[in-house]
Scaffold this active site. Structure first.
Site, PDB file in Angstrom:
ATOM      1  CG  ASN A 170      -9.409  -0.356   6.230  1.00 37.81           C
ATOM      2  OD1 ASN A 170     -10.609  -0.406   6.526  1.00 37.81           O
ATOM      3  ND2 ASN A 170      -8.955   0.316   5.175  1.00 37.81           N
TER       4      ASN A 170
ATOM      5  CE  LYS B  27      -9.096  -2.103   2.258  1.00 39.58           C
ATOM      6  NZ  LYS B  27      -8.402  -2.008   0.993  1.00 39.58           N
TER       7      LYS B  27
ATOM      8  CG  HIS C 291      -7.888   3.774   2.851  1.00 35.74           C
ATOM      9  ND1 HIS C 291      -8.169   3.330   1.573  1.00 35.74           N
ATOM     10  CD2 HIS C 291      -7.167   2.803   3.449  1.00 35.74           C
ATOM     11  CE1 HIS C 291      -7.640   2.125   1.425  1.00 35.74           C
ATOM     12  NE2 HIS C 291      -7.028   1.778   2.543  1.00 35.74           N
TER      13      HIS C 291
ATOM     14  CD  GLU D  17      -9.843   0.797  -0.593  1.00 36.26           C
ATOM     15  OE1 GLU D  17     -10.616   0.717   0.380  1.00 36.26           O
ATOM     16  OE2 GLU D  17      -8.986  -0.074  -0.855  1.00 36.26           O
TER      17      GLU D  17
ATOM     18  CD  GLU E 108      -2.745   1.966   3.620  1.00 37.15           C
ATOM     19  OE1 GLU E 108      -2.747   0.870   4.167  1.00 37.15           O
ATOM     20  OE2 GLU E 108      -3.772   2.490   3.156  1.00 37.15           O
TER      21      GLU E 108
ATOM     22  N   GLY F 172      -4.364  -4.029  -1.897  1.00 33.72           N
ATOM     23  CA  GLY F 172      -5.307  -5.027  -2.398  1.00 33.72           C
ATOM     24  C   GLY F 172      -4.874  -5.693  -3.689  1.00 33.72           C
TER      25      GLY F 172
ATOM     26  CB  SER G 110      -0.093  -6.608  -0.684  1.00 31.63           C
ATOM     27  OG  SER G 110      -1.065  -6.229  -1.657  1.00 31.63           O
TER      28      SER G 110
HETATM   29  C1  PEP Z   1      -5.537  -1.013   2.997  1.00 26.87           C
HETATM   30  O1  PEP Z   1      -6.615  -0.980   2.430  1.00 26.87           O
HETATM   31  O2  PEP Z   1      -5.228  -0.112   3.793  1.00 26.87           O
HETATM   32  C2  PEP Z   1      -4.628  -2.098   2.680  1.00 26.87           C
HETATM   33  C3  PEP Z   1      -3.383  -1.961   3.004  1.00 26.87           C
HETATM   34  O3  PEP Z   1      -5.182  -3.175   2.017  1.00 26.87           O
HETATM   35  P1  PEP Z   1      -4.430  -4.568   1.686  1.00 26.87           P
HETATM   36  O4  PEP Z   1      -3.692  -4.994   2.932  1.00 26.87           O
HETATM   37  O5  PEP Z   1      -5.529  -5.504   1.316  1.00 26.87           O
HETATM   38  O6  PEP Z   1      -3.491  -4.284   0.569  1.00 26.87           O
END
Ligand code: PEP
Length: 257
Positions: A10, A12, A96, A98, A168, A174, A213
């Protein structure tokens, strides 16, 4: 029934068209030999069409980061499933965290988006996960179960079986704080059991991705868990070498039960 691993990146709100094309050019080369793992990239909308053309001859698939649930109309700024399908998307990320935190998506609208994605011939990657406060209050299982139920409500079994779910935990996205393999497995197992109660075949076929992460150096241990079938990757998907490292960690075996 075997479940192929899926590693989805992703991006973003990162990458211009030129940067996106450079990233997929490198990625294509690095993962060209991978046959036993599905790989997807989710560029921003502006780069979807050029990236679709650039990956036509490769083992990469295209994902969009979001869709609206109506198919046309006065919805300024929105993009619908048929538009995404037309430019070559195979997957679309739905709900997601966000989008839930910053753009007002709710349990109800996530269910509408899942249905709209299927109606357009796309495979939704449906995101669920608890906040830190919810985990600290011991509400993780309750919250994640409610999110799952809202997203799959009313789906016929044959459609449900084509879903992808991404667990998630919001506190891991992040932040550099990854869930331990045990923490992730516990939640994945609950998700699998809940799907089994709806439809045993769906539980056997739906890939359950972990996101939060994930990096090349922690992917192997996470992906070794029985119910973790892949990863949704944010930050580490912006660099071809690190994303390819995660793909390689996943491609060591095809999972099944
Ligand atoms: C995400 O935004 O779906 C995500 C898992 O981000 P990150 O890997 O940066 O934690």
């Amino acid at each position: 029934m075997a479940r192929r691993p899926l590693i989805a990146g992703n991006w973003k709100m990162h990458k211009t068209v030129a940067e996106a094309l450079a990233l997929v050019r490198d990625l294509k080369r690095l993962v060209a030999q991978v046959r036993d793992c599905d790989i997807a990239v989710a560029p921003p909308y502006t780069a979807l069409f050029p990236v679709a053309k650039a990956i036509e001859d490769s083992n990469l698939r295209l994902a969009a980061q979001e869709l609206f649930y109506e198919n046309k109309g006065a919805f300024t700024g929105a993009v619908c499933g048929p538009m995404l399908e037309e430019v070559g998307c195979h997957y679309v990320i739905v709900a997601h965290s966000e989008r839930r935190q910053l753009f007002g998506e709710t349990l109800v609208t996530s269910g509408k988006r899942v249905k709209a994605a299927f109606a357009a011939g796309l495979t939704p990657i449906f995101c669920i996960g608890e906040t830190l406060a919810e985990r600290q209050a011991n509400d993780t299982m309750k919250i994640v179960a409610a999110q799952l139920d809202a997203g799959i409500e009313g789906l016929p079994a044959a459609t449900l079986r084509r879903l992808v779910v991404a667990y998630e935990p919001v506190w891991a996205i992040g932040t550099g704080v990854v869930a331990t393999p045990q923490q992730a497995q516990e939640v994945h197992q609950m998700i699998r059991e809940r799907l089994r109660a709806r439809d045993p075949e769906a539980a056997a076929t739906i890939p359950l991705l972990y996101g939060g992460s994930v990096k090349a150096d922690n992917a192997k241990e996470l992906l070794a868990q029985t119910d973790i079938d892949g990863a949704l990757v944010g930050g580490a998907s912006l660099d071809a070498e690190s994303f390819a490292g995660i793909v390689k960690a996943a491609s060591v075996r095809t999972r099944g039960q």
